[in-house]
Design an enzyme around this catalytic site. Structure first.
Site, mmCIF file in Angstrom:
data_model
loop_
_atom_site.group_PDB
_atom_site.id
_atom_site.type_symbol
_atom_site.label_atom_id
_atom_site.label_comp_id
_atom_site.label_asym_id
_atom_site.label_seq_id
_atom_site.Cartn_x
_atom_site.Cartn_y
_atom_site.Cartn_z
ATOM 1 N N GLY A 1 0.801 -1.222 0.000
ATOM 2 C CA GLY A 1 0.000 0.000 0.000
ATOM 3 C C GLY A 1 0.832 1.269 0.000
ATOM 4 O O GLY A 1 1.578 1.509 0.921
ATOM 5 N N SER A 2 0.702 2.096 -1.017
ATOM 6 C CA SER A 2 1.619 3.223 -1.122
ATOM 7 C C SER A 2 1.211 4.183 -2.232
ATOM 8 O O SER A 2 0.134 4.069 -2.822
ATOM 9 C CB SER A 2 3.031 2.699 -1.381
ATOM 10 O OG SER A 2 2.995 1.647 -2.321
#
Length: 217
Positions: free
Chosen positions: A185-186
């Protein structure tokens, strides 16, 4: 499709945990419980392996084109003040990566790496604007052949705990070259000269190395 090297150790541990967990459950001689655990643990293992996939892609290259640095969704297209390196107004385009996207990051342009700096920080949702300055992140600046500088910022998200960057100051890299990887997640921000023509739209799903985000004038 192959597995990215950043996933080797994590996947090995995940497989070991999956095997031990289901082995212990098997020893209970409770078949329904065993089937239940298989149904729960196997998809989790499959998702972990899938997260580290590394697709083979043709590079949609061009001297004046800015390629998407990652798979995901465009969440920001705005003029803003970049305070770490340029200290002036820049056009920011941001790509948010969900857990289901490929998490390899690529260079949007070819050139010489002028600046690389990692910053420790918080782990807010990468979707939030302040994640660009408050979260764990790595900033990389590429100087193109004509002297134009493009800044790429890899930002960890709420579930990410490590930003990996392969670029080093002084390296010369090709457009679409592998910049790094962000685990779980980023987001990736790209800072362009004001006046750059943006060809992507807000909320558009983009493909790293292939979608053209913008064109330099």
């Amino acid at each position: 499709m192959r597995i990215h090297k950043e996933g080797y150790a994590i996947i090995a541990v995940a497989i070991l945990i999956w095997a031990l967990l289901n082995g212990l459950v098997w020893e209970t001689r409770e078949p329904y419980f065993f089937v239940f655990m298989l149904l729960i643990s196997t998809p989790v293992l499959a998702l972990t392996i899938r997260f580290f996939r590394y697709p083979e892609r043709e590079i949609n290259s061009g001297d004046k084109t800015i390629l998407a640095p990652a798979d995901g969704q465009i969440v920001t297209i705005e003029e803003t003040t970049e305070t770490e390196y340029f200290q002036d107004r820049r056009l920011q385009v941001s790509v948010f990566m969900s857990l289901f996207n490929v998490h390899v990051n690529w260079l949007p342009v070819a050139g010489k790496i002028k600046y690389v700096k990692h910053h420790n920080g918080r782990y807010m949702s990468a979707y939030l604007p302040k994640s660009s300055t408050d979260n764990e992140r790595t900033t990389t600046v590429v100087e193109m052949e004509d002297g134009t500088e493009i800044l790429v910022r890899q930002i960890a998200g709420a579930m990410a705990k490590r930003v990996v960057t392969y670029a080093n100051e002084g390296d010369t890299m090709e457009q679409g070259g592998e910049l790094g990887f962000i685990k779980f997640g980023s987001r990736v921000d790209v800072f362009l000269p004001v006046g750059t023509e943006v060809t992507a739209d807000m909320c558009e799903a983009v493909t790293g190395r292939q979608t053209i985000l913008a064109r330099l004038k």
